[in-house]
Design a protein around this motif. Sequence first.
Motif, PDB file in Angstrom:
ATOM      1  N   ASN A  10      29.236 -20.460 -26.087  1.00 15.98           N
ATOM      2  CA  ASN A  10      30.005 -21.839 -26.508  1.00 15.98           C
ATOM      3  C   ASN A  10      30.579 -21.468 -27.749  1.00 15.98           C
ATOM      4  O   ASN A  10      30.919 -20.390 -28.148  1.00 15.98           O
ATOM      5  CB  ASN A  10      28.599 -22.795 -27.068  1.00 15.98           C
ATOM      6  CG  ASN A  10      27.746 -22.098 -27.769  1.00 15.98           C
ATOM      7  OD1 ASN A  10      28.140 -21.462 -28.901  1.00 15.98           O
ATOM      8  ND2 ASN A  10      26.346 -22.246 -27.630  1.00 15.98           N
ATOM      9  N   GLN A  12      34.406 -21.965 -30.149  1.00 12.51           N
ATOM     10  CA  GLN A  12      35.594 -21.482 -30.272  1.00 12.51           C
ATOM     11  C   GLN A  12      35.833 -20.192 -30.205  1.00 12.51           C
ATOM     12  O   GLN A  12      36.926 -19.545 -30.056  1.00 12.51           O
ATOM     13  CB  GLN A  12      36.218 -21.943 -31.776  1.00 12.51           C
ATOM     14  CG  GLN A  12      36.448 -23.279 -31.596  1.00 12.51           C
ATOM     15  CD  GLN A  12      37.429 -23.953 -30.433  1.00 12.51           C
ATOM     16  OE1 GLN A  12      38.353 -23.573 -30.388  1.00 12.51           O
ATOM     17  NE2 GLN A  12      36.752 -24.960 -29.654  1.00 12.51           N
ATOM     18  N   GLU A  36      27.272 -24.114 -21.534  1.00 10.39           N
ATOM     19  CA  GLU A  36      27.554 -23.617 -22.764  1.00 10.39           C
ATOM     20  C   GLU A  36      29.025 -23.653 -23.058  1.00 10.39           C
ATOM     21  O   GLU A  36      29.535 -24.001 -24.146  1.00 10.39           O
ATOM     22  CB  GLU A  36      26.826 -22.208 -22.777  1.00 10.39           C
ATOM     23  CG  GLU A  36      25.254 -22.300 -22.929  1.00 10.39           C
ATOM     24  CD  GLU A  36      24.695 -22.740 -24.128  1.00 10.39           C
ATOM     25  OE1 GLU A  36      25.686 -23.039 -25.303  1.00 10.39           O
ATOM     26  OE2 GLU A  36      23.621 -22.910 -24.443  1.00 10.39           O
ATOM     27  N   THR A  37      29.885 -22.857 -21.947  1.00  9.81           N
ATOM     28  CA  THR A  37      31.354 -22.612 -22.443  1.00  9.81           C
ATOM     29  C   THR A  37      32.208 -23.867 -21.771  1.00  9.81           C
ATOM     30  O   THR A  37      31.857 -24.514 -20.866  1.00  9.81           O
ATOM     31  CB  THR A  37      31.787 -21.419 -21.244  1.00  9.81           C
ATOM     32  OG1 THR A  37      30.773 -20.159 -21.625  1.00  9.81           O
ATOM     33  CG2 THR A  37      33.096 -21.018 -21.798  1.00  9.81           C
ATOM     34  N   ASP A  38      33.317 -23.948 -22.861  1.00 12.55           N
ATOM     35  CA  ASP A  38      34.076 -24.980 -22.644  1.00 12.55           C
ATOM     36  C   ASP A  38      35.071 -24.728 -21.411  1.00 12.55           C
ATOM     37  O   ASP A  38      35.440 -23.735 -21.279  1.00 12.55           O
ATOM     38  CB  ASP A  38      35.075 -25.179 -23.788  1.00 12.55           C
ATOM     39  CG  ASP A  38      35.952 -26.448 -23.870  1.00 12.55           C
ATOM     40  OD1 ASP A  38      36.220 -26.970 -22.761  1.00 12.55           O
ATOM     41  OD2 ASP A  38      36.468 -26.959 -25.038  1.00 12.55           O
ATOM     42  N   ALA A  40      37.973 -25.701 -20.898  1.00 13.57           N
ATOM     43  CA  ALA A  40      39.207 -25.372 -20.924  1.00 13.57           C
ATOM     44  C   ALA A  40      39.441 -23.836 -21.318  1.00 13.57           C
ATOM     45  O   ALA A  40      40.706 -23.556 -21.116  1.00 13.57           O
ATOM     46  CB  ALA A  40      39.665 -26.253 -22.170  1.00 13.57           C
TER      47      ALA A  40
END
Length: 267
Positions: A10, A12, A36-38, A40
């Motif tokens: 997760n 940036q 968890e992971t964006d 985008a």
Amino acid sequence: MERIGLIAGNGQLPFLFAREARARGMDVVAVAHRGETDPALEREVAAFTWVRLGQVGRIVSTFQKASVTQAAMAGGIGRVRALTEARPDMGAVRILSRLRSLRDDALLRAVADHFEAHGVTIVAPTDYLAQVMCPAGHLAGPRLHPEQEKDVALGVEVASLLGKADVGQTVVVKGGNVLALEAVEGTDETIRRGAKLGGKGAVVVKRCKPGQDLRFDLPAAGPRTLEVMAEVGAKVLALEAGRTVLLETQALFARAEADGITVVGIP
């Protein structure tokens, strides 16, 4: 073109890693964790695959099919989610069967060994992220006063002991009293718990574990950390210099100045 794998959690950090790798002329093959992971991140990489927590074999096969021989882990995985939603495949079961301890460092090193045995070397994301590592010294907000300096020193000492036990990275201190130690709940809830006990003016210290393997689980801080601190009235964020990732640095420092929160890098 050279390829590198990204095992994305997760936050940036996966984005920062992917952009730097691309800037170096590399194709990024990303494996992202559902929940968890964006999503985008898919726009930042050459190839993108979703997995569930614990699907180690699927990650290995994804990298092998893409001819990836090096990969980095970037971004966190919520510990509570890891406990409640993991779906271990046979690769994960084989790793777990060889472990005497499920502590973070032992587990992550075992995962890295498993990848290496299958032709994928795990490298440190810091090799690609030197520009976002915390510098030493006063970074934003008011200067520390003597009582805060004492609390920072106490927090550093206690965080070192906490890290030796491989429990957490964050300690909350006020007036010479240790208010909270990070465990499974994560940094934000540790800060809230400490402030609930000690009131406004708390000092938050975050540092690597002694002997930390820089391939995994680096401490990180960004505007979200300061948002939680402002919410509860905490006044100092002390981070280990050179081994803590600063996320959205300009926004982080601007938030610190606006809310009167001191941010310092501790050598």
